[in-house]
Design a protein around this motif. Structure first.
Motif, PDB file in Angstrom:
ATOM      1  N   HIS A 358     -15.852 -68.126 -10.141  1.00 49.17           N
ATOM      2  CA  HIS A 358     -15.088 -66.921  -9.826  1.00 49.17           C
ATOM      3  C   HIS A 358     -14.508 -66.284 -11.088  1.00 49.17           C
ATOM      4  O   HIS A 358     -14.277 -66.962 -12.092  1.00 49.17           O
ATOM      5  N   LEU A 359     -14.244 -64.994 -10.984  1.00 49.89           N
ATOM      6  CA  LEU A 359     -13.343 -64.330 -11.914  1.00 49.89           C
ATOM      7  C   LEU A 359     -11.918 -64.547 -11.414  1.00 49.89           C
ATOM      8  O   LEU A 359     -11.684 -64.605 -10.194  1.00 49.89           O
ATOM      9  N   PHE A 360     -10.972 -64.656 -12.334  1.00 51.78           N
ATOM     10  CA  PHE A 360      -9.578 -64.740 -11.897  1.00 51.78           C
ATOM     11  C   PHE A 360      -9.200 -63.407 -11.261  1.00 51.78           C
ATOM     12  O   PHE A 360      -9.516 -62.336 -11.801  1.00 51.78           O
ATOM     13  N   PRO A 361      -8.529 -63.403 -10.104  1.00 55.06           N
ATOM     14  CA  PRO A 361      -8.213 -62.136  -9.426  1.00 55.06           C
ATOM     15  C   PRO A 361      -7.283 -61.253 -10.250  1.00 55.06           C
ATOM     16  O   PRO A 361      -6.311 -61.734 -10.836  1.00 55.06           O
ATOM     17  N   ASP A 362      -7.602 -59.960 -10.284  1.00 59.50           N
ATOM     18  CA  ASP A 362      -6.747 -59.039 -11.029  1.00 59.50           C
ATOM     19  C   ASP A 362      -5.541 -58.647 -10.167  1.00 59.50           C
ATOM     20  O   ASP A 362      -5.484 -58.959  -8.970  1.00 59.50           O
ATOM     21  N   PRO A 363      -4.538 -57.976 -10.758  1.00 58.11           N
ATOM     22  CA  PRO A 363      -3.338 -57.623  -9.991  1.00 58.11           C
ATOM     23  C   PRO A 363      -3.617 -56.813  -8.734  1.00 58.11           C
ATOM     24  O   PRO A 363      -2.950 -57.001  -7.707  1.00 58.11           O
ATOM     25  N   ALA A 364      -4.632 -55.922  -8.789  1.00 61.37           N
ATOM     26  CA  ALA A 364      -4.950 -55.128  -7.594  1.00 61.37           C
ATOM     27  C   ALA A 364      -5.417 -56.019  -6.454  1.00 61.37           C
ATOM     28  O   ALA A 364      -5.074 -55.790  -5.281  1.00 61.37           O
ATOM     29  N   ALA A 365      -6.201 -57.046  -6.784  1.00 63.38           N
ATOM     30  CA  ALA A 365      -6.693 -57.957  -5.748  1.00 63.38           C
ATOM     31  C   ALA A 365      -5.575 -58.820  -5.182  1.00 63.38           C
ATOM     32  O   ALA A 365      -5.630 -59.252  -4.023  1.00 63.38           O
ATOM     33  N   LEU A 366      -4.548 -59.090  -6.005  1.00 62.65           N
ATOM     34  CA  LEU A 366      -3.435 -59.933  -5.567  1.00 62.65           C
ATOM     35  C   LEU A 366      -2.319 -59.134  -4.898  1.00 62.65           C
ATOM     36  O   LEU A 366      -1.421 -59.721  -4.285  1.00 62.65           O
ATOM     37  N   ALA A 367      -2.371 -57.806  -5.030  1.00 62.35           N
ATOM     38  CA  ALA A 367      -1.263 -56.986  -4.536  1.00 62.35           C
ATOM     39  C   ALA A 367      -1.081 -57.114  -3.024  1.00 62.35           C
ATOM     40  O   ALA A 367       0.029 -56.965  -2.513  1.00 62.35           O
ATOM     41  N   GLY A 368      -2.166 -57.396  -2.324  1.00 63.25           N
ATOM     42  CA  GLY A 368      -2.064 -57.472  -0.872  1.00 63.25           C
ATOM     43  C   GLY A 368      -1.940 -58.873  -0.325  1.00 63.25           C
ATOM     44  O   GLY A 368      -2.047 -59.076   0.897  1.00 63.25           O
ATOM     45  N   LEU A 369      -1.703 -59.859  -1.175  1.00 57.12           N
ATOM     46  CA  LEU A 369      -1.639 -61.230  -0.673  1.00 57.12           C
ATOM     47  C   LEU A 369      -0.410 -61.445   0.209  1.00 57.12           C
ATOM     48  O   LEU A 369       0.634 -60.814   0.015  1.00 57.12           O
ATOM     49  N   LEU A 384       6.465 -64.200  -7.820  1.00 58.70           N
ATOM     50  CA  LEU A 384       5.045 -63.889  -7.987  1.00 58.70           C
ATOM     51  C   LEU A 384       4.700 -62.516  -7.424  1.00 58.70           C
ATOM     52  O   LEU A 384       4.019 -61.721  -8.084  1.00 58.70           O
ATOM     53  N   THR A 385       5.159 -62.211  -6.219  1.00 52.11           N
ATOM     54  CA  THR A 385       4.797 -60.921  -5.621  1.00 52.11           C
ATOM     55  C   THR A 385       5.431 -59.755  -6.370  1.00 52.11           C
ATOM     56  O   THR A 385       4.824 -58.675  -6.485  1.00 52.11           O
ATOM     57  N   THR A 386       6.630 -59.943  -6.894  1.00 48.93           N
ATOM     58  CA  THR A 386       7.257 -58.873  -7.694  1.00 48.93           C
ATOM     59  C   THR A 386       6.477 -58.654  -8.981  1.00 48.93           C
ATOM     60  O   THR A 386       6.236 -57.506  -9.385  1.00 48.93           O
ATOM     61  N   LEU A 387       6.085 -59.736  -9.634  1.00 50.36           N
ATOM     62  CA  LEU A 387       5.282 -59.624 -10.854  1.00 50.36           C
ATOM     63  C   LEU A 387       3.970 -58.911 -10.578  1.00 50.36           C
ATOM     64  O   LEU A 387       3.595 -57.964 -11.293  1.00 50.36           O
ATOM     65  N   VAL A 388       3.266 -59.339  -9.546  1.00 54.76           N
ATOM     66  CA  VAL A 388       1.966 -58.739  -9.217  1.00 54.76           C
ATOM     67  C   VAL A 388       2.128 -57.257  -8.916  1.00 54.76           C
ATOM     68  O   VAL A 388       1.298 -56.421  -9.340  1.00 54.76           O
ATOM     69  N   GLY A 389       3.187 -56.902  -8.197  1.00 50.70           N
ATOM     70  CA  GLY A 389       3.414 -55.489  -7.896  1.00 50.70           C
ATOM     71  C   GLY A 389       3.625 -54.658  -9.152  1.00 50.70           C
ATOM     72  O   GLY A 389       3.087 -53.555  -9.275  1.00 50.70           O
ATOM     73  N   ALA A 390       4.403 -55.194 -10.105  1.00 48.65           N
ATOM     74  CA  ALA A 390       4.663 -54.460 -11.353  1.00 48.65           C
ATOM     75  C   ALA A 390       3.394 -54.328 -12.185  1.00 48.65           C
ATOM     76  O   ALA A 390       3.154 -53.288 -12.820  1.00 48.65           O
TER      77      ALA A 390
END
Length: 495
Positions: A358-369, A384-390
């Motif tokens: 796999h590629l490590f997921p980018d912030p856009a892919a993690l934004a909806g977790l 984690l979710t605040t970081l990913v959102g920023a």
């Protein structure tokens, strides 16, 4: 340094490889430029002139030496030890930003006008952003010509040239050989890669280099599916602008062997830049170690295994996410958390040569977790979710071009980001050579063992003499504990 003629002449006469990349020697009689360690007989001092960059030499009408290949010198360590606009511009140019976004894009990322950036680069490097990018395109073209069987038209566009004509003219001007002649010369001396589509090259560095902490750290913290240690090489997947790739990096006595497989050869320049950044290959270990050895309590660690580098990352956002996952847990637990995230949100890739999936997921892919699905304490889920959102909305940017102090302040403002997390990101994602971890448990144990102050405030005060190389002092202090991050893994087995 190029303005100190006497010092430059001494370096050239002694063929001192430590200065390769710091400056370039242009010979007025032959119109050739060389690295300081060129093996040919040095010219007379009055026939030498010195430039701060290969681009400046080329712009002045000099061509690259065929013996020492100055265009393949390690990069100047100056651009990794500074965070001003010129250093950040150089890191962006090295990442191919000018080819992808033009000079206006470069200027916009730095917050200056194109004219201001042009003026600053000309003053310090003797060449503007277009000339610097052109020199890099020429080097990328040379790598593709010599290590692949791509048709020349494909090489031209993959290297970033707008036309085959410009490609031919640049190669002839810089190397005094036509593209076909370069390939013919390489065929007589270089072994073609066994696998079609694979690019094999050597990444130079300034000696000494201690591979133990560098590859040991990367292997010990490797995220399954994204990274692995296999057959004496660190391997990982790369997310790139035009596709993806895999890379295998293996330490050799005088270089790093690099084996790249890319879905699009246009990503070669960035892939090489990311690999050099990851392994801190443009560092000046002699300057670092000399300063750290001035502390009598630190000197024995440096003397026992000199040349330690700071293991970095190929993607600042990826490392920030991993740093949060690793808060207050063991290395094994951090790898497990990251592997779950990769399996759930990463993009699958094929790897015929190993176990990369796999590629490590980018912030856009993690934004909806869904944070409730994370096996983490509630406070860390919020972190984690605040970081990913920023990261996803662009309000936080982490990379080689970041302003270090601004990024620190933005990270510290996020919930759950204490001094340790901020500084480890500054050290490994931003590349600040002076990042320091006085609250790290391993650092405090090492300080106590060596007789250094063990409280964070007192240790920080003592470490003032190590500046601006405290991130390297961290690498030496970590060696006090017998941890896998300090040693090359056993040969032959995947991590």
């Amino acid at each position: 340094m190029h303005t100190d003629t006497e010092r430059c002449v001494r370096a050239v006469r002694s063929k001192d490889a430590r200065f390769d990349g710091w400056f370039f020697t242009a010979v007025l009689t032959t119109r050739i430029y060389c690295r300081p360690s060129c093996p040919v007989v040095p010219p007379k001092a009055e026939n030498m002139t010195f430039y701060p960059s290969a681009a400046a030499c080329q712009q002045a009408g000099f061509r690259a030496c065929k013996r020492c290949r100055p265009d393949t010198s390690p990069g100047s360590p100056e651009w990794n030890a500074r965070a001003d606009s010129v250093a950040r511009a150089m890191r962006l140019i090295r990442d191919g930003v000018v080819d992808r976004e033009g000079v206006p894009g470069l200027a916009a990322r730095l917050g200056y006008s194109a004219r201001q950036i042009e003026r600053q680069l000309l003053a310090e490097l003797g060449a503007g952003p277009l000339a610097l990018a052109r020199a890099q395109r020429a080097q990328t073209a040379r790598v593709l010509i010599e290590t692949t069987g791509l048709p020349m038209a494909e090489v031209a566009f993959a290297a970033g040239f707008a036309s085959v004509r410009t490609f031919n003219e640049t190669v002839r001007e810089v190397f005094a050989l036509a593209p076909g002649e370069l390939r013919s010369r390489a065929a007589r001396s270089l072994r073609a890669p066994a696998t079609p589509g694979v690019i094999e090259l050597r990444l130079p560095y300034r000696a000494p280099l201690n591979p133990g902490n560098l590859f040991g750290h990367l292997a010990a913290t490797a995220v399954p599916g994204v990274e692995e240690w296999r057959a004496g090489a660190y391997r990982r997947t790369l997310a790139l602008p035009h596709g993806h790739g895999t890379v295998a990096l293996a330490p050799r006595p005088d270089h790093i062997a690099c084996r790249l497989s890319l879905t699009d050869p246009r990503d070669l320049t960035l892939a090489i830049s990311r690999c050099r950044w990851l392994l801190d290959l443009d560092a000046d270990p002699v300057a670092v170690d000399e300063q750290l050895c001035a502390d009598p309590l630190l000197a024995p660690l440096v003397g026992a295994a000199p040349g330690r580098r700071v293991p970095r990352t190929v993607d600042g956002a990826e490392f920030a996410v991993r740093a949060v996952l690793g808060q207050q847990v063991s290395t094994a637990a951090a790898r497990t958390h990251a592997a779950r995230l990769v399996t759930a949100h990463g993009t699958p890739v094929d790897d015929p040569e190993g176990g990369l999936t796999h590629l490590f997921p980018d912030p856009a892919a993690l934004a909806g977790l869904d944070p409730e699905r994370l096996a983490l304490p509630r406070s860390r889920r919020r972190t984690l979710t605040t970081l990913v959102g920023a990261l996803a909305d662009g309000s936080l940017r982490l990379g080689p071009d970041s302003d270090w102090e601004r990024a620190r302040a933005e990270l510290a403002a996020l919930p759950g980001f204490g001094p340790w997390t901020v500084e480890v990101i500054a050290m490994r994602a931003l590349g600040d050579p002076d990042a320091f971890l006085p609250t790290d448990l391993g650092i405090r144990r090492a300080a106590q063992h060596l007789g250094l102050p063990s409280t964070p405030a007192a240790l920080t005060a003592r470490a003032a003499g190590w500046r601006p190389w405290r991130a390297y002092a961290v690498q030496y202090l970590w060696t006090v504990d017998d941890h896998p991050i300090n040693h090359l893994p056993a040969q032959g087995s995947p991590s």
